[in-house]
Design an enzyme around this catalytic site. Structure first.
Site, short mmCIF file in Angstrom:
data_model
loop_
_atom_site.label_atom_id
_atom_site.label_comp_id
_atom_site.label_asym_id
_atom_site.label_seq_id
_atom_site.Cartn_x
_atom_site.Cartn_y
_atom_site.Cartn_z
N GLU A 35 60.21 81.31 22.76
CA GLU A 35 59.90 81.30 21.33
C GLU A 35 58.95 80.35 21.04
OE1 GLU A 35 61.83 80.92 17.03
OE2 GLU A 35 63.04 80.91 18.50
N ARG A 262 72.54 76.70 32.77
CA ARG A 262 71.50 75.52 32.10
C ARG A 262 71.79 74.52 33.24
NH1 ARG A 262 69.12 75.10 27.39
NH2 ARG A 262 69.52 76.70 25.89
N LYS A 272 65.39 72.25 22.17
CA LYS A 272 64.14 72.23 21.27
C LYS A 272 64.67 71.70 19.89
CE LYS A 272 62.11 76.36 22.19
NZ LYS A 272 61.11 77.38 22.10
#
Length: 560
Positions: A35, A262, A272
């Site tokens: 994104e 992760r 982010k």
């Protein structure tokens, strides 16, 4: 000696099993779908290396798709930065695509779902919907608008698209099951009203699809065979498949979502949202601050693409989240820079050394090897004179037998130059040493072939000629957080763990060969560490960033 073939990770095993079960290899198609609401970080680097690595392994196309469905947070700046990062890491995408490319198709499919009785317009407040959703142990309650007629839903949805309603007044929901054990399946939102200009479609749309609706359908439209994402999307897989069920044609390939863990990095954050907070609140200078875990920050600090690819390959792909010690990342860059970085001399905490018996006004240009790792050795010239800078820690007036650097009455070799002997010191009124006086053995020059040059002394120190020294600003970076897992304690704000000493700025004195160094150039400052030229640097005012020290701490971590 034969080398053992690297075993397949579980993602590769999934692909191999699908091929075995009849999936043609020419149908393999992957994607990396960020994104554009921030800069990519090290976690994204692992995903980039995974997807593009699979593309290389299977000779399959990989799309770079921007999931741009939230114009309130997305900007062209982030799109450009993401493209730069992927290219810098060494990868090429087959197609540059955007979720916004499919806005019309997504809308048309949503209209069809309304006609099929599988979607409806809900006019409740977000608070009312939250109360009705239930909990994992209690079923939800149907919306009072759940059984609106198809005609009313179509009318409202079209008017939503036409901008007749304010934000928050209506949403479109999928009609699934408010008693479903998976909370995400309890009539999830498909569209919301957002009257904000989009970085690509401007004001063409004022309703925007939610991630869960747009993502899987985008995969389908691009003929993606395998959609790999991180573990937090595991509960979303059921919804991903349900949405696909509404549109998939049996003649087209159906994407398969699978999840991997992760791999967070110690002493930093890879979120982010949190990285954005570090920037907006001024804890760092920007998204590319060399202390950040962003790819642009690491690049500015002096990390190479090869080192990050090697890091991603070393940590591999796993099924459980894990915290990776930053020492491994430092090991990877140290290993790469050792092979490619020229050796130079710089002094960062200087004290003046005067060689009292060196001829006044004389200077020599001595040979110094650039990198002992080179296949063919190359050399540069470094100037030598009567007055030198050495590191303050390389001298002690009095020292025990284990101190192998310069002290009074003992000898040490100056790198690439002569053997010297400490004779005396000059101090200021506060007792601080301002000058060290030494004598040199004129016959001991390195590489001269004389008997004196072959004399063995226990210590070698680096230096810079005072009249030839180039001044530079040197930024010494340390870990951004003092705690190895600043995200680990949810009751404490991660900012409470900020390291107040994460940046120290000093004036350095460099050998003159560095006067022409430009942004991105990388060097080993001998005995000090690896450094690179910062983007703020100019020919008149050089700026260097410390990338990493010379000491291999990862090996010690492994041995524990």
């Amino acid at each position: 000696m034969s080398t053992k073939e690297k075993s397949l990770n579980f993602i590769e095993q999934i692909i191999e099993e699908d091929i075995k079960n009849g999936l043609p290899t020419e149908k393999l198609h992957f994607r990396f779908p960020p994104e554009p609401n921030g800069y990519l970080h090290l976690g994204h680097a692992s995903s980039i290396c995974l997807n593009f690595g699979l593309g290389l392994k299977y000779n399959a196309p990989v799309n770079l798709r921007f999931d741009d469905t939230n114009p309130s947070k997305e900007e062209q700046e982030f799109v450009d930065a993401i493209k730069q990062d992927v290219e810098w890491l060494g990868y090429k995408w087959a197609n540059e695509v955007y979720a916004s490319d499919y806005f019309q198709q997504l809308y048309d499919w949503a209209v069809q779902m309304i006609k099929d009785g599988k979607a409806y317009v809900d006019s409740q407040t977000s608070e009312e919907m939250a109360q009705q959703k239930g909990t994992p142990s209690t079923v939800g309650v149907d919306s009072p608008y759940r059984n609106r007629s198809v005609e009313e839903n179509l009318d409202l949805f079209e008017r939503m698209k036409n901008g007749e309603f304010e934000e928050g007044t209506h949403i479109l929901r999928a009609k699934i099951d408010m008693a479903h054990t998976n909370m995400l399946m309890r009539d999830p939102i498909m569209y919301r009203i957002m009257k904000k200009a989009h970085h690509r479609t401007n004001n063409d749309w004022c309703i925007y699809p939610m991630y869960d609706w747009a993502h899987g359908e985008s995969d389908y439209l691009e003929s993606i065979s395998h959609s790999f994402c991180t573990l937090e999307f595991l509960p979303h897989r059921e919804l991903y498949d349900w949405f696909l069920d509404q549109v998939v044609d049996e003649n087209n390939i159906r994407p398969k979502q699978r999840e991997f863990a992760r791999r967070n990095l110690s002493h930093t954050v890879v979120s982010k949202r949190k990285l954005a907070r570090l920037v907006s609140e001024g804890h760092v200078t920007g998204w590319d601050d060399p202390r950040m875990s962003t790819i642009s920050g690491l690049r500015r600090r002096g990390y190479t693409a090869a080192s990050i690819r090697n890091y991603a390959d070393t940590i591999g792909i796993a099924k459980r989240d894990n915290l990776i010690d930053v020492s491994l990342l430092e090991f990877c860059i140290r290993e790469d820079l050792n092979k490619i970085a020229p050796r130079v001399m710089a002094v960062l905490d200087p004290v003046k050394l005067v060689i009292t018996n060196y001829p006044e006004g004389q200077e020599e240009w001595l040979d110094a090897e650039n990198n002992p790792e080179e296949e063919v050795m190359t050399f540069r010239k470094v100037p030598f004179s009567k007055e030198l800078y050495i590191e303050r820690e390389d001298f002690k007036e009095e020292a025990n037998s284990k101190f192998f650097r310069l002290t009074l009455g003992k000898e040490v070799r100056l790198k690439n130059a002569y053997i010297i002997k400490g004779e005396s010191v000059v101090k200021d009124e506060n007792g601080n040493i301002t000058e060290i006086h030494a004598t040199y053995d004129a016959d001991s020059r390195s590489g001269s072939g004389s008997e004196a040059s072959k004399r063995k002394v226990k210590g070698t120190i680096h230096w810079v000629s005072v009249p030839h020294a180039v001044e530079a600003e040197v930024r010494i970076y340390d870990r951004l957080f003092v705690d190895e897992n600043p995200d680990g304690n949810k009751e404490v704000d991660f900012l409470d763990f900020i390291n107040p000493n994460s940046l120290e700025v000093v004036k350095g004195y460099l050998e003159p060969s560095l006067s022409t160094a430009v942004e991105g150039d990388k060097f080993q400052f001998q005995r000090l560490g690896y450094f690179c030229v910062d983007k703020n640097s100019t020919p008149e005012a050089l700026v260097f960033n410390k990338t990493v020290g010379l000491r291999d701490t990862w090996a010690k971590v492994e041995q524990k």
